[in-house]
Design a protein around this motif. Structure first.
Motif, mmCIF file in Angstrom:
data_model
loop_
_atom_site.group_PDB
_atom_site.id
_atom_site.type_symbol
_atom_site.label_atom_id
_atom_site.label_comp_id
_atom_site.label_asym_id
_atom_site.label_seq_id
_atom_site.Cartn_x
_atom_site.Cartn_y
_atom_site.Cartn_z
ATOM 1 N N ARG B 146 0.860 -1.183 0.000
ATOM 2 C CA ARG B 146 0.000 0.000 0.000
ATOM 3 C C ARG B 146 0.887 1.219 0.000
ATOM 4 N NH1 ARG B 146 -2.750 -2.727 4.101
ATOM 5 N NH2 ARG B 146 -4.677 -3.637 3.343
ATOM 6 N N PRO B 147 0.369 2.312 -0.556
ATOM 7 C CA PRO B 147 1.136 3.542 -0.433
ATOM 8 C C PRO B 147 1.293 3.913 1.038
ATOM 9 C CG PRO B 147 -1.061 3.956 -1.371
ATOM 10 C CD PRO B 147 -0.889 2.481 -1.281
ATOM 11 N N ALA B 148 2.308 4.732 1.346
ATOM 12 C CA ALA B 148 2.583 5.039 2.747
ATOM 13 C C ALA B 148 1.613 6.061 3.310
ATOM 14 C CB ALA B 148 4.009 5.541 2.901
ATOM 15 N N SER B 149 1.085 6.912 2.440
ATOM 16 C CA SER B 149 0.199 7.938 2.958
ATOM 17 C C SER B 149 -0.938 8.187 1.987
ATOM 18 C CB SER B 149 0.976 9.232 3.198
ATOM 19 O OG SER B 149 1.483 9.688 1.962
ATOM 20 N N GLY B 150 -1.911 8.969 2.458
ATOM 21 C CA GLY B 150 -3.084 9.264 1.644
ATOM 22 C C GLY B 150 -4.168 8.226 1.845
ATOM 23 N N TRP B 151 -5.285 8.462 1.211
ATOM 24 C CA TRP B 151 -6.457 7.602 1.393
ATOM 25 C C TRP B 151 -6.146 6.153 1.017
ATOM 26 C CZ3 TRP B 151 -10.780 8.450 3.978
ATOM 27 C CH2 TRP B 151 -11.843 7.560 3.812
ATOM 28 N N GLY B 152 -5.359 5.973 -0.033
ATOM 29 C CA GLY B 152 -5.034 4.628 -0.495
ATOM 30 C C GLY B 152 -4.200 3.843 0.497
ATOM 31 N N ALA B 153 -3.630 4.523 1.492
ATOM 32 C CA ALA B 153 -2.789 3.841 2.472
ATOM 33 C C ALA B 153 -3.625 3.176 3.561
ATOM 34 C CB ALA B 153 -1.817 4.840 3.113
ATOM 35 N N LEU B 154 -4.906 3.549 3.632
ATOM 36 C CA LEU B 154 -5.746 3.003 4.703
ATOM 37 C C LEU B 154 -6.044 1.529 4.462
ATOM 38 C CD1 LEU B 154 -8.384 5.875 5.216
ATOM 39 C CD2 LEU B 154 -6.151 5.579 6.308
ATOM 40 N N THR B 155 -6.023 0.757 5.521
ATOM 41 C CA THR B 155 -6.444 -0.638 5.427
ATOM 42 C C THR B 155 -7.968 -0.647 5.322
ATOM 43 O OG1 THR B 155 -6.763 -0.900 7.799
ATOM 44 C CG2 THR B 155 -4.544 -1.327 6.947
ATOM 45 N N PRO B 156 -8.545 -1.788 4.910
ATOM 46 C CA PRO B 156 -10.011 -1.838 4.803
ATOM 47 C C PRO B 156 -10.698 -1.456 6.119
ATOM 48 C CG PRO B 156 -9.035 -3.770 3.771
ATOM 49 C CD PRO B 156 -7.907 -3.005 4.409
ATOM 50 N N THR B 157 -10.133 -1.911 7.232
ATOM 51 C CA THR B 157 -10.750 -1.590 8.528
ATOM 52 C C THR B 157 -10.620 -0.101 8.828
ATOM 53 O OG1 THR B 157 -10.122 -3.764 9.306
ATOM 54 C CG2 THR B 157 -10.821 -2.183 10.974
ATOM 55 N N GLU B 158 -9.433 0.441 8.572
ATOM 56 C CA GLU B 158 -9.241 1.873 8.817
ATOM 57 C C GLU B 158 -10.208 2.693 7.969
ATOM 58 O OE1 GLU B 158 -4.477 1.562 9.957
ATOM 59 O OE2 GLU B 158 -5.092 2.219 7.969
ATOM 60 N N ARG B 159 -10.423 2.227 6.747
ATOM 61 C CA ARG B 159 -11.330 2.948 5.867
ATOM 62 C C ARG B 159 -12.747 2.928 6.455
ATOM 63 N NH1 ARG B 159 -10.027 1.419 -0.114
ATOM 64 N NH2 ARG B 159 -7.979 1.689 0.842
ATOM 65 N N LYS B 160 -13.120 1.751 6.940
ATOM 66 C CA LYS B 160 -14.440 1.619 7.542
ATOM 67 C C LYS B 160 -14.585 2.571 8.738
ATOM 68 C CE LYS B 160 -16.096 -2.579 7.372
ATOM 69 N NZ LYS B 160 -16.484 -3.969 7.651
ATOM 70 N N VAL B 161 -13.548 2.602 9.564
ATOM 71 C CA VAL B 161 -13.573 3.486 10.726
ATOM 72 C C VAL B 161 -13.604 4.947 10.271
ATOM 73 C CG1 VAL B 161 -12.278 4.278 12.752
ATOM 74 C CG2 VAL B 161 -12.445 1.831 12.262
ATOM 75 N N ALA B 162 -12.831 5.258 9.227
ATOM 76 C CA ALA B 162 -12.780 6.641 8.731
ATOM 77 C C ALA B 162 -14.165 7.114 8.297
ATOM 78 C CB ALA B 162 -11.791 6.749 7.572
#
Lengths: 192, 222
Positions: B146-162
């Motif tokens: 995964r990229p180190a930063s930015g939206w694409g860096a979020l894991t699926p769970t982190e995205r869900k939490v976000a």
């Protein structure tokens, strides 16, 4: 190198490669068992990890088992017992309840909306008592009963534990007999 | 309220059986690499304990340094493994100062934490999230690039939490909705903030708004 575990190089001997393949081969099944017993991913993950760590620590013994089916049965038994262990741990629950993060109803019944006893304190306590009683059954029928409670059929349990279907049946009936003794008046439905 | 138990064991056993069957239809996927990483980290910690070498036999470089530092901090704070397993916290700022900014492969973070806990798995679980939160960053792992930063860096769970943060939910709400502990949610939120370079929950909202949610089913247990 891509197929192997991405750990420090040069640290995997022959025997532990066999351990790695056993874990790879059974991991999905362990996940199913743990999830069906526990109903949430975090607890299930802990159960799988604990079981695999136990497997590693007793690997010299398990590796010596005659067949792959027996090795798999060892893991199934271990993960089932780990799940029962986690079911008994009040720690996680206590922490969340104390912080007021979860109401008592959400804690145990959030993912069990249609529990026949409703969602009151008494029902929750009763559910906990059932799991506790299962975890205190004698070793030979404890796992069978836990797998039964996780929704498995006799045939599936027999296959997973590498025993005869008729043996599963007799374990379930003696386990139920024993649970009935433990439950006493609580075996049948209480007065409405 | 009647003192009588409202439902008998027999009915509960039958219900559990049906419930288990139904759950079988929605079993999540479990990460075998994570399990293997932990298993071999514990094996190495056991080897070290037998050799009395406190992590030195297997770990090297930054992982060994992180492990030694975590171990030292634990002893200094007078915390036992049991305390860690029960959720006792190091001072995060201290850990951050000691370990911050290091970039380690995932396995090395696991190894460092397990070694610092002498192979005690429950204690390690308590420590792992803290080490990550304190800035011991996981490096690139071949399996999850995964990229180190930015939206694409979020894991699926982190995205869900976000998305839940963006929807205005508090950490306790999110913890309850996803059946996670509040500590876990805090860890996720701190990773989200770090990856997005955000300083507030409002900034998470604006970032989330630029990445509409494909799957609206975000209330499910993880």
């Amino acid at each position: 190198m891509t197929a192997g575990w991405a750990g420090p190089p040069g640290h995997q001997d022959e025997s532990h490669r066999a351990l790695e393949s056993l874990i790879r081969a059974t991991h999905a099944e362990l996940g199913r068992i743990a999830y069906r017993c526990l109903g949430n991913m975090a607890d299930a993950e802990d159960a799988i990890q604990n079981a695999c760590v136990k497997l590693m620590r007793s690997w010299p013994k398990v590796e010596g088992l005659a067949t792959g089916a027996q090795q798999r049965a060892y893991l199934v038994t271990t993960v089932t017992n780990e799940a029962l262990q986690i079911r008994r741990q009040p720690r996680r629950e206590r922490e969340l309840l104390a912080q007021g993060l979860l109401s008592a109803e959400q804690m145990d019944l959030g993912w069990m909306p249609d529990f026949p006893g409703g969602s009151g304190q008494a029902a929750r306590e009763q559910l906990r008592r059932v799991w506790k009683a299962i975890s205190e059954l004698p070793e030979e029928n404890r796992e069978v009963m836990a797998l039964r409670a996780a929704g498995y059929e006799y045939r599936e349990i027999a296959e997973m534990l590498d025993i005869a279907v008729s043996t599963v049946g007799s374990h379930v009936s003696s386990a139920r007999k024993r649970l009935r003794l433990i439950a006493g008046d609580d075996w049948e439905e209480g007065p409405a | 309220m009647s003192e009588q138990s409202p439902v008998g064991f027999r009915d509960i056993l039958d219900w559990l059986h049906e419930q288990g069957k139904r759950r079988a239809e929605a079993v999540p996927e479990f990460d075998v690499e994570k399990t293997l990483g932990l298993v071999f980290a514990v094996r190495d910690a056991d080897t070290d304990a037998r050799a009395g070498s406190a992590g030195a036999a297997v770990l090297s470089g930054p992982a060994a340094a992180v492990s030694a530092e975590l171990r030292r901090l634990r002893e200094q704070a007078g915390l036992t493994y049991r305390d860690l397993a029960d959720g006792a916290r190091y001072s995060l700022s201290t850990v951050a100062a000691a370990c911050g900014g290091r970039r380690l492969p995932t396995w090395a973070v696991t190894h460092a934490c397990v070694a610092a806990c002498g192979g005690d798995v429950d204690a390690m679980r308590g420590l792992y999230g803290q080490a990550l939160a304190a800035g011991v960053r996981r490096g690139r792992s071949s399996d999850h690039e995964r990229p180190a930063s930015g939206w694409g860096a979020l894991t699926p769970t982190e995205r869900k939490v976000a998305y839940l943060v963006a929807a205005g939910q508090s950490n306790p709400d999110i913890a309850a909705g996803l059946y996670l502990s509040r500590n876990t949610v805090q860890t996720h939120v701190s990773h989200i903030l770090a990856k997005l370079g955000a300083r507030s929950r409002a900034e998470i909202l604006s970032e989330a708004a630029r990445h509409p949610q494909a799957d609206p089913d975000n209330g499910r247990a993880l």
